[in-house]
Enzyme design. Structure first.
Site, PDB file in Angstrom:
ATOM      1  N   TYR A 202       0.837  -1.194   0.000  1.00 52.05           N
ATOM      2  CA  TYR A 202       0.000   0.000   0.000  1.00 52.05           C
ATOM      3  C   TYR A 202       0.877   1.251   0.000  1.00 52.05           C
ATOM      4  O   TYR A 202       2.096   1.179  -0.146  1.00 52.05           O
ATOM      5  CB  TYR A 202      -0.981  -0.050   1.168  1.00 52.05           C
ATOM      6  CG  TYR A 202      -1.965  -1.192   1.049  1.00 52.05           C
ATOM      7  CD1 TYR A 202      -2.651  -1.411  -0.141  1.00 52.05           C
ATOM      8  CD2 TYR A 202      -2.193  -2.066   2.104  1.00 52.05           C
ATOM      9  CE1 TYR A 202      -3.542  -2.468  -0.270  1.00 52.05           C
ATOM     10  CE2 TYR A 202      -3.079  -3.124   1.988  1.00 52.05           C
ATOM     11  CZ  TYR A 202      -3.754  -3.321   0.792  1.00 52.05           C
ATOM     12  OH  TYR A 202      -4.632  -4.362   0.656  1.00 52.05           O
TER      13      TYR A 202
ATOM     14  N   GLY B 152      -4.090 -14.734  13.189  1.00 49.18           N
ATOM     15  CA  GLY B 152      -5.151 -14.210  12.342  1.00 49.18           C
ATOM     16  C   GLY B 152      -6.282 -15.189  12.121  1.00 49.18           C
ATOM     17  O   GLY B 152      -7.325 -15.137  12.779  1.00 49.18           O
ATOM     18  N   ARG B 153      -6.078 -16.105  11.185  1.00 51.12           N
ATOM     19  CA  ARG B 153      -7.170 -17.026  10.845  1.00 51.12           C
ATOM     20  C   ARG B 153      -7.528 -17.947  11.998  1.00 51.12           C
ATOM     21  O   ARG B 153      -8.665 -18.419  12.089  1.00 51.12           O
ATOM     22  CB  ARG B 153      -6.794 -17.820   9.592  1.00 51.12           C
ATOM     23  CG  ARG B 153      -6.705 -16.931   8.362  1.00 51.12           C
ATOM     24  CD  ARG B 153      -6.439 -17.706   7.094  1.00 51.12           C
ATOM     25  NE  ARG B 153      -6.214 -16.785   5.981  1.00 51.12           N
ATOM     26  CZ  ARG B 153      -5.945 -17.163   4.746  1.00 51.12           C
ATOM     27  NH1 ARG B 153      -5.863 -18.453   4.454  1.00 51.12           N
ATOM     28  NH2 ARG B 153      -5.751 -16.269   3.802  1.00 51.12           N
TER      29      ARG B 153
ATOM     30  N   CYS C 221      -9.656 -23.330   3.591  1.00 57.70           N
ATOM     31  CA  CYS C 221     -10.499 -23.505   2.407  1.00 57.70           C
ATOM     32  C   CYS C 221      -9.714 -23.252   1.116  1.00 57.70           C
ATOM     33  O   CYS C 221      -8.892 -22.336   1.041  1.00 57.70           O
ATOM     34  CB  CYS C 221     -11.698 -22.569   2.477  1.00 57.70           C
ATOM     35  SG  CYS C 221     -12.806 -22.920   3.858  1.00 57.70           S
TER      36      CYS C 221
ATOM     37  N   CYS D  41      -9.113 -18.564   0.869  1.00 62.05           N
ATOM     38  CA  CYS D  41      -9.895 -18.348   2.088  1.00 62.05           C
ATOM     39  C   CYS D  41     -11.219 -17.670   1.750  1.00 62.05           C
ATOM     40  O   CYS D  41     -11.248 -16.608   1.132  1.00 62.05           O
ATOM     41  CB  CYS D  41      -9.083 -17.488   3.055  1.00 62.05           C
ATOM     42  SG  CYS D  41      -9.975 -17.012   4.551  1.00 62.05           S
TER      43      CYS D  41
END
Length: 348
Positions: free
Chosen positions: A165, A303-304, A328, A332
């Site tokens: 960014y 995080g996840r 997944c 994700c």
């Protein structure tokens, strides 16, 4: 007491344990004017109730033009403050410290044209070199958003300087081809980040956490160390080390049991005196404990793991089995809409 459960001081705040919820964007959970459509106080409050010591609220735009996606929560106007007040209260009720990540997406922002450190060839939209007057406005926008965060009762802000960014685009010699005071040498490329830190600190005072999301290998690991020391000297309280534009080129020792992003976090940890957080792919309590036991980091960002199990931290501290992320495929499902995550329906 296991090491996960040891408190740590950041600025004036005592974080009750070493687990952080890193900033994870809740895609499609806001409208196009920066207001939540799904209750963030409930979302973050569950993780605070689950024992997490430090909550970092997802990337929040400092201006309409700075957004990563159109449906992104914002802090660019005073009307946004109440949604963050609710988050702050809910997390504080559970004795968690809570800050918010502030972001300008730069070339990844919505809109056309977009602006970066330099003119960049993009396929679908025009990217122009950010003029000096616009840079001044960006600095003002970071400061204004930080002031709003403090008014909302949050404990600090994280300035997003990673993931390609805007601030990452300035520090990277691959992207930044400017010939003025913000381009060329390393000191000039990191100047904008240091100015933002200083101006935010001047605006919010000494008793407000300033975290910096440091994008590693932007432009090299050796220069990362120099930049990290400069951030510490400028008033940053904690470094959250994540991916930078050049992260794919990092070489990891054969005997290091984690990925390149975690590795660079441990490298930065060795060269600064302020707390450092490692992140990326850390999902098991045993992994967090290993990093802390070996003095490789001060804080561990999960995080996840925390998306899959809001009680992850309490379970890790008490030696209980966690609900594991399903990983997944092909990607994700949370990255499309958090409600698509199979764990979301189980937890609702």
């Amino acid at each position: 007491m296991n090491l996960i459960n040891q408190p740590i001081k950041i600025n004036q705040y005592t974080i009750k344990n070493r687990i952080i919820m890193p900033p994870l964007v809740c895609f499609n959970w806001a409208d196009t004017d920066g207001f939540e459509t799904i209750d963030r106080a409930e979302h973050y409050g569950k993780r605070a109730k689950g024992g997490t010591g430090l909550i970092i609220v997802e990337a929040s735009a400092i201006s309409e033009e700075a957004r990563i996606v159109r449906e992104e929560v914002g802090l660019w106007k005073d009307e946004h403050i109440p949604q963050f007040e609710r988050i702050a209260k809910r997390c504080h009720d559970e004795e968690s410290v809570v800050i918010v990540q502030l972001v300008h997406a730069g070339k990844a922002a919505i809109g056309n044209p977009v602006y970066s450190s330099s003119r960049i060839e993009l396929e679908k939209k025009e990217c122009l070199e950010m003029p000096l007057e616009m840079i001044k406005q960006v600095k003002k926008d970071f400061v204004s958003a930080a002031i709003r965060a403090k008014k909302a009762g949050l404990d600090g802000v994280e300035i997003h300087g990673a993931h390609g960014y805007l601030l990452s685009q300035f520090t990277s010699k691959e992207v930044n081809k400017r010939t003025d005071l913000y381009g060329g040498s390393l000191d000039r490329r990191i100047q904008l980040s240091l100015e933002i830190v200083k101006e935010v600190r001047d605006a919010v005072g000494d008793d407000f956490i300033i975290c910096y999301r440091l994008g590693v290998n932007d432009p090299s690991s050796e220069e990362d160390k120099y930049f990290a020391k400069k951030l510490e000297a400028s008033g940053v309280d904690v470094l959250n080390v994540s991916a930078g534009i050049g992260a794919n080129d990092i070489e990891v020792p054969d005997d290091f049991p984690f990925n390149k992003i975690v590795y660079m976090g441990t490298v930065i940890h060795d060269v600064v005196s302020i707390p450092v957080a490692c992140v990326n792919g850390i999902r098991e309590p045993e992994q967090a404990e290993y990093l802390l036991e070996n003095n490789l980091t001060d804080l561990v960002a999960v995080g996840r793991g925390l998306l899959a199990d809001p009680e992850w931290t309490n379970k890790a501290i008490n030696g209980l089995p966690i609900n594991k992320c399903y990983h997944c495929k092909p990607r994700c499902k949370y990255l499309i809409d958090g409600r698509d995550c199979p764990r979301y329906s189980e937890l609702s």
